[in-house]
Scaffold this motif. Sequence first.
Motif, PDB file in Angstrom:
ATOM      1  N   VAL A  25       0.868  -1.176   0.000  1.00 28.73           N
ATOM      2  CA  VAL A  25       0.000   0.000   0.000  1.00 28.73           C
ATOM      3  C   VAL A  25       0.901   1.220   0.000  1.00 28.73           C
ATOM      4  O   VAL A  25       1.841   1.297   0.800  1.00 28.73           O
ATOM      5  N   ALA A  26       0.646   2.161  -0.880  1.00 28.40           N
ATOM      6  CA  ALA A  26       1.538   3.303  -1.034  1.00 28.40           C
ATOM      7  C   ALA A  26       0.815   4.630  -0.861  1.00 28.40           C
ATOM      8  O   ALA A  26      -0.256   4.838  -1.427  1.00 28.40           O
ATOM      9  N   MET A  27       1.430   5.514  -0.063  1.00 26.56           N
ATOM     10  CA  MET A  27       0.945   6.886   0.041  1.00 26.56           C
ATOM     11  C   MET A  27       1.317   7.610  -1.249  1.00 26.56           C
ATOM     12  O   MET A  27       2.432   7.476  -1.757  1.00 26.56           O
ATOM     13  N   GLN A  28       0.375   8.385  -1.780  1.00 25.72           N
ATOM     14  CA  GLN A  28       0.601   9.078  -3.038  1.00 25.72           C
ATOM     15  C   GLN A  28       1.161  10.478  -2.810  1.00 25.72           C
ATOM     16  O   GLN A  28       1.080  11.035  -1.716  1.00 25.72           O
ATOM     17  N   LYS A  29       1.744  11.040  -3.835  1.00 26.23           N
ATOM     18  CA  LYS A  29       2.298  12.386  -3.726  1.00 26.23           C
ATOM     19  C   LYS A  29       1.165  13.400  -3.630  1.00 26.23           C
ATOM     20  O   LYS A  29       0.176  13.310  -4.350  1.00 26.23           O
ATOM     21  N   GLY A  30       1.326  14.368  -2.747  1.00 30.44           N
ATOM     22  CA  GLY A  30       0.281  15.358  -2.553  1.00 30.44           C
ATOM     23  C   GLY A  30      -0.772  14.852  -1.587  1.00 30.44           C
ATOM     24  O   GLY A  30      -0.697  13.725  -1.080  1.00 30.44           O
ATOM     25  N   GLU A  31      -1.756  15.688  -1.330  1.00 27.60           N
ATOM     26  CA  GLU A  31      -2.787  15.323  -0.366  1.00 27.60           C
ATOM     27  C   GLU A  31      -4.117  15.935  -0.767  1.00 27.60           C
ATOM     28  O   GLU A  31      -4.170  17.033  -1.322  1.00 27.60           O
ATOM     29  N   GLY A  32      -5.176  15.210  -0.475  1.00 31.42           N
ATOM     30  CA  GLY A  32      -6.508  15.733  -0.741  1.00 31.42           C
ATOM     31  C   GLY A  32      -7.271  14.986  -1.806  1.00 31.42           C
ATOM     32  O   GLY A  32      -8.380  15.374  -2.165  1.00 31.42           O
ATOM     33  N   LYS A  33      -6.698  13.881  -2.295  1.00 29.49           N
ATOM     34  CA  LYS A  33      -7.388  13.094  -3.320  1.00 29.49           C
ATOM     35  C   LYS A  33      -8.070  11.879  -2.693  1.00 29.49           C
ATOM     36  O   LYS A  33      -7.708  11.435  -1.607  1.00 29.49           O
ATOM     37  N   ASP A  34      -9.036  11.356  -3.392  1.00 31.22           N
ATOM     38  CA  ASP A  34      -9.805  10.209  -2.907  1.00 31.22           C
ATOM     39  C   ASP A  34      -9.297   8.931  -3.560  1.00 31.22           C
ATOM     40  O   ASP A  34      -9.401   8.764  -4.779  1.00 31.22           O
ATOM     41  N   TYR A  35      -8.748   8.031  -2.766  1.00 30.78           N
ATOM     42  CA  TYR A  35      -8.242   6.750  -3.273  1.00 30.78           C
ATOM     43  C   TYR A  35      -9.051   5.589  -2.712  1.00 30.78           C
ATOM     44  O   TYR A  35      -8.562   4.455  -2.637  1.00 30.78           O
ATOM     45  N   GLY A  61     -11.304   3.912  -3.970  1.00 34.47           N
ATOM     46  CA  GLY A  61     -11.564   2.861  -4.948  1.00 34.47           C
ATOM     47  C   GLY A  61     -10.349   2.044  -5.321  1.00 34.47           C
ATOM     48  O   GLY A  61     -10.454   1.076  -6.078  1.00 34.47           O
ATOM     49  N   ASP A  62      -9.178   2.419  -4.793  1.00 34.94           N
ATOM     50  CA  ASP A  62      -7.946   1.691  -5.118  1.00 34.94           C
ATOM     51  C   ASP A  62      -7.464   0.958  -3.868  1.00 34.94           C
ATOM     52  O   ASP A  62      -7.177   1.584  -2.848  1.00 34.94           O
ATOM     53  N   PRO A  63      -7.366  -0.360  -3.941  1.00 37.35           N
ATOM     54  CA  PRO A  63      -6.994  -1.139  -2.751  1.00 37.35           C
ATOM     55  C   PRO A  63      -5.536  -1.005  -2.321  1.00 37.35           C
ATOM     56  O   PRO A  63      -5.166  -1.472  -1.243  1.00 37.35           O
ATOM     57  N   HIS A  64      -4.707  -0.356  -3.161  1.00 32.28           N
ATOM     58  CA  HIS A  64      -3.282  -0.287  -2.853  1.00 32.28           C
ATOM     59  C   HIS A  64      -2.750   1.136  -2.736  1.00 32.28           C
ATOM     60  O   HIS A  64      -1.539   1.326  -2.639  1.00 32.28           O
ATOM     61  N   LYS A  65      -3.641   2.136  -2.728  1.00 32.61           N
ATOM     62  CA  LYS A  65      -3.210   3.527  -2.637  1.00 32.61           C
ATOM     63  C   LYS A  65      -3.937   4.250  -1.520  1.00 32.61           C
ATOM     64  O   LYS A  65      -5.108   3.994  -1.263  1.00 32.61           O
ATOM     65  N   VAL A  66      -3.200   5.160  -0.848  1.00 33.68           N
ATOM     66  CA  VAL A  66      -3.814   6.035   0.147  1.00 33.68           C
ATOM     67  C   VAL A  66      -3.322   7.455  -0.103  1.00 33.68           C
ATOM     68  O   VAL A  66      -2.295   7.674  -0.762  1.00 33.68           O
ATOM     69  N   ASP A  67      -4.066   8.403   0.433  1.00 32.65           N
ATOM     70  CA  ASP A  67      -3.713   9.807   0.284  1.00 32.65           C
ATOM     71  C   ASP A  67      -2.351  10.074   0.917  1.00 32.65           C
ATOM     72  O   ASP A  67      -1.969   9.441   1.912  1.00 32.65           O
ATOM     73  N   GLY A  68      -1.607  11.020   0.349  1.00 33.87           N
ATOM     74  CA  GLY A  68      -0.257  11.316   0.817  1.00 33.87           C
ATOM     75  C   GLY A  68      -0.204  12.362   1.904  1.00 33.87           C
ATOM     76  O   GLY A  68      -1.213  12.690   2.541  1.00 33.87           O
ATOM     77  N   LEU A  69       0.996  12.910   2.118  1.00 31.76           N
ATOM     78  CA  LEU A  69       1.227  13.931   3.135  1.00 31.76           C
ATOM     79  C   LEU A  69       1.737  15.196   2.464  1.00 31.76           C
ATOM     80  O   LEU A  69       2.850  15.217   1.930  1.00 31.76           O
ATOM     81  N   SER A  70       0.945  16.234   2.482  1.00 23.53           N
ATOM     82  CA  SER A  70       1.355  17.493   1.872  1.00 23.53           C
ATOM     83  C   SER A  70       2.579  18.047   2.593  1.00 23.53           C
ATOM     84  O   SER A  70       2.606  18.185   3.812  1.00 23.53           O
ATOM     85  N   GLY A  71       3.632  18.325   1.826  1.00 29.21           N
ATOM     86  CA  GLY A  71       4.854  18.887   2.400  1.00 29.21           C
ATOM     87  C   GLY A  71       5.752  17.867   3.064  1.00 29.21           C
ATOM     88  O   GLY A  71       6.738  18.240   3.705  1.00 29.21           O
ATOM     89  N   ALA A  72       5.417  16.599   2.947  1.00 29.80           N
ATOM     90  CA  ALA A  72       6.231  15.557   3.602  1.00 29.80           C
ATOM     91  C   ALA A  72       6.385  14.358   2.681  1.00 29.80           C
ATOM     92  O   ALA A  72       6.222  13.210   3.093  1.00 29.80           O
ATOM     93  N   ILE A 108       9.030  12.988   1.338  1.00 29.60           N
ATOM     94  CA  ILE A 108      10.114  12.057   1.636  1.00 29.60           C
ATOM     95  C   ILE A 108       9.716  11.110   2.770  1.00 29.60           C
ATOM     96  O   ILE A 108      10.024   9.913   2.731  1.00 29.60           O
ATOM     97  N   THR A 109       9.013  11.634   3.763  1.00 32.34           N
ATOM     98  CA  THR A 109       8.535  10.762   4.840  1.00 32.34           C
ATOM     99  C   THR A 109       7.552   9.737   4.297  1.00 32.34           C
ATOM    100  O   THR A 109       7.597   8.552   4.654  1.00 32.34           O
ATOM    101  N   ALA A 110       6.647  10.188   3.411  1.00 32.18           N
ATOM    102  CA  ALA A 110       5.671   9.278   2.813  1.00 32.18           C
ATOM    103  C   ALA A 110       6.365   8.189   2.007  1.00 32.18           C
ATOM    104  O   ALA A 110       5.989   7.013   2.075  1.00 32.18           O
TER     105      ALA A 110
END
Length: 255
Positions: free
Chosen positions: A197-207, A209-220, A222-224
Amino acid sequence: MQQSNAYVITFSVILTIVLGLLLSGTAEVLKPIQKKAEALDTKKQILGAVVSSDEIRKMKAEEIDAFYESRISSKVVNIKGDEVTEQDGVAVTAESVDVGRNYKKAPEDRLYPVFIFHKEGNQDAAEAYILPVYGAGLWDNIWGYVALQTDLNTIEGVTFAHAGETPGLGARITSGDVQARFEGKKVFDEGGNLASVAMQKGEGKDYSGDPHKVDGLSGATITAVGVNNMLQAYLGHYKAYLEKVKSNQDAMALN
């Protein structure tokens, strides 16, 4: 009256020795207390992957210890998925394995703790399998626990912690709303391959419907990415063990 240099030096040496002994003695006295506090914090993190943080916060230390003892069993496996009970002639338990120290070794040389969350009052029935994970964030190490449901694919919950990520940015991996994004996600694809499961670049999107993606961390970012690499690596290290458990489950279902 001015003191001689010999007196000043002697006094300084004696004072240094006395203070050193006092500090050393204090450290020895506090060591068991510190170890107990560390063990309690680890139990909180493990349980946090399957129990709400609000529920854990309401528990006293002795209640957490009792709950852990009644609902958690553990074992240690190697990268081949085989159980390990001793190493170099010394007994090994999941609670005694220092995951951070093991992280410095090659994956094939590490020990991998497994914590099994059981149904209340039934030590033979598992509700979730909790796997420690460890990696590198932006500034320092990050770590956590991933709980998989009994299908050994669906994430029940996660807890993440860090040593020095930026407050308000990368440090948000410890927040409940970020960790909740992983709940219900899948670690294997339909073909049984590890997808993680991978955090995506940016934040505020709806994932959703995707079993392997989650929303990312705005401004972070590298941590994601560090979280993504950590999950991909350690879920891979546990893959052989998960496959063996799944195989045993299938065999029992046929009987």
